[in-house]
Design an enzyme around this catalytic site. Sequence first.
Site, PDB file in Angstrom:
ATOM      1  N   HIS A 111       0.833  -1.216   0.000  1.00  0.00           N
ATOM      2  CA  HIS A 111       0.000   0.000   0.000  1.00  0.00           C
ATOM      3  C   HIS A 111       0.870   1.270   0.000  1.00  0.00           C
ATOM      4  O   HIS A 111       0.416   2.328   0.436  1.00  0.00           O
ATOM      5  CB  HIS A 111      -0.958   0.054   1.197  1.00  0.00           C
ATOM      6  CG  HIS A 111      -1.656  -1.235   1.488  1.00  0.00           C
ATOM      7  ND1 HIS A 111      -2.903  -1.537   0.986  1.00  0.00           N
ATOM      8  CD2 HIS A 111      -1.257  -2.325   2.210  1.00  0.00           C
ATOM      9  CE1 HIS A 111      -3.260  -2.746   1.396  1.00  0.00           C
ATOM     10  NE2 HIS A 111      -2.271  -3.251   2.125  1.00  0.00           N
ATOM     11  N   SER A 129      15.210  22.002 -15.197  1.00  0.00           N
ATOM     12  CA  SER A 129      14.066  22.891 -15.362  1.00  0.00           C
ATOM     13  C   SER A 129      14.563  24.204 -15.911  1.00  0.00           C
ATOM     14  O   SER A 129      15.658  24.665 -15.562  1.00  0.00           O
ATOM     15  CB  SER A 129      13.377  23.098 -14.017  1.00  0.00           C
ATOM     16  OG  SER A 129      12.608  24.283 -14.046  1.00  0.00           O
ATOM     17  N   LYS A 133      16.383  21.753  -9.980  1.00  0.00           N
ATOM     18  CA  LYS A 133      15.654  20.559 -10.415  1.00  0.00           C
ATOM     19  C   LYS A 133      16.481  19.589 -11.251  1.00  0.00           C
ATOM     20  O   LYS A 133      17.293  19.971 -12.081  1.00  0.00           O
ATOM     21  CB  LYS A 133      14.441  20.986 -11.249  1.00  0.00           C
ATOM     22  CG  LYS A 133      13.401  21.712 -10.451  1.00  0.00           C
ATOM     23  CD  LYS A 133      12.433  20.782  -9.787  1.00  0.00           C
ATOM     24  CE  LYS A 133      11.371  20.395 -10.781  1.00  0.00           C
ATOM     25  NZ  LYS A 133      10.291  19.651 -10.187  1.00  0.00           N
ATOM     26  N   GLU A 172       9.291   9.020 -16.538  1.00  0.00           N
ATOM     27  CA  GLU A 172       7.921   9.485 -16.761  1.00  0.00           C
ATOM     28  C   GLU A 172       7.452   9.170 -18.174  1.00  0.00           C
ATOM     29  O   GLU A 172       6.302   8.781 -18.397  1.00  0.00           O
ATOM     30  CB  GLU A 172       7.828  10.984 -16.506  1.00  0.00           C
ATOM     31  CG  GLU A 172       8.107  11.367 -15.064  1.00  0.00           C
ATOM     32  CD  GLU A 172       8.299  12.867 -14.935  1.00  0.00           C
ATOM     33  OE1 GLU A 172       7.331  13.547 -14.564  1.00  0.00           O
ATOM     34  OE2 GLU A 172       9.405  13.364 -15.204  1.00  0.00           O
TER      35      GLU A 172
END
Length: 462
Positions: A161, A282, A288, A295
């Site tokens: 979970h 970024s 970043k 992704e």
Amino acid sequence: MTKDTSNQMWGGRFAAGPDAIMEAINASIGYDQRMAAQDIAGSRAHAAMLAKTGILTDSDAEAIREGLLTVLSEIEGGTFEFSAALEDIHMNVEARLKEVIGEPAGRLHTGRSRNDQVATDFKLWVRDQIDAAIQGIAALIRAFVAQAEAGADWVMPGFTHLQTAQPVTWGHHMMAYVEMLGRDLTRFQDARARMNESPLGAAALAGTSFGIDRQMTAEALGFDRPAANSLDAVADRDFALEFLAASSICAMHLSRFAEELVIWSSAQFRFVTLSDRFSTGSSIMPQKKNPDAAELIRAKIGRIFGANTALLMVMKGLPLAYSKDMQEDKEQVFDAADNLMLALAAMEGMVKDMTANRESLEAAAGSGFSTATDLADWLVRALNMPFRDAHHVTGSLVAMAESRGCDLPDLTLDDMKSVHEAITADVFDVLGVHNSVASRLSYGGTAPTRVREQIARWKEAL
Ligand code: ARG
């Protein structure tokens, strides 16, 4: 681009050429030119067989053979002029062959049809992709095994979970993906073995009255045997569907690990550091480092699932044998294959390059009362307590630790005794994460000893 040859193949029956819209909806050359090499290989095998069986003269067959090689080199050299009016790769190649060698070209299509031709070409193409997928998966497995070997006994939290469950080893987690990918690999192998029957010579649907030798063409093209039913041979796209199904399951596995990488590389987790080679920055936030490759893998996988569904939908309503609907099989499979290969390669790169942050993993492994099960098991073993009671006692101790804002090993023996008086100091031995993982020696368990056995087994198998 378009040459005025619209009636070359069936002009005898037609008084007028097709409407421009008809040509646009009908043409597949824009994408099926990717099967040029397979188409020419199929034609060469067919021509050689026609000569061997005396259906073609040796000189015609030789002219065809040489002509096809010329056409292939034109296609490979980028000088071939594809024509939408000629619909697909099969007719483009044949029309050009006619220009190159003249009359014998017209004899190539004896005893075959575009229906068995396209099934053959597409099978050969899918078979190549299966081989590429197997290579890609094996490479990724090796990358996971290397990660597992480097950190076979490093501890990290295991989750259910996405809540801390029990400590596991880094090696164990890496090897879980090896198992998944191993099944993926055999799924592709299974599909390859099942699909490897030649449709060539099934002709339009009923077979042919010419004395062809299907065994010979099957062998020449690396098939195990000719497909046994001509109707099925031209109507079957199971092989493409199995490729898409196997791709989908494999892609699902890639997507799950991609998701883990996205989570693990976050500042909140810091379980792994991805290499610069597989990250982006970024344009506005200088700090970043984004896990874009992970992704994109997670997202691209949707296209593969989509292709699988789309082709099932194309096929589900088709009466035997061939229907033009089946031309819609290729783009789905091409796109899925391209994206699967890309995803496998990108994942391999990320896994090879990533650094597991041993300290962060270990710190996280001990948080969240991850050894509560070890404590309960200790109560069962040392005090002969029924597990249900042990679960309850441990729950009280977890609640105590939680209210104090500390972890289980931070409780004192007196704290423990206040919940259950028979507890002894030995209990603290099982609360450490290293002892916890080392104790899970059951077959397939997370103990480093067991993990190393699996690593050895896989290294042997590869
Ligand atoms: N371009 C067609 C396809 O991809 C080739 C087969 C055409 N056969 C036919 N009977 N029209 O399916």
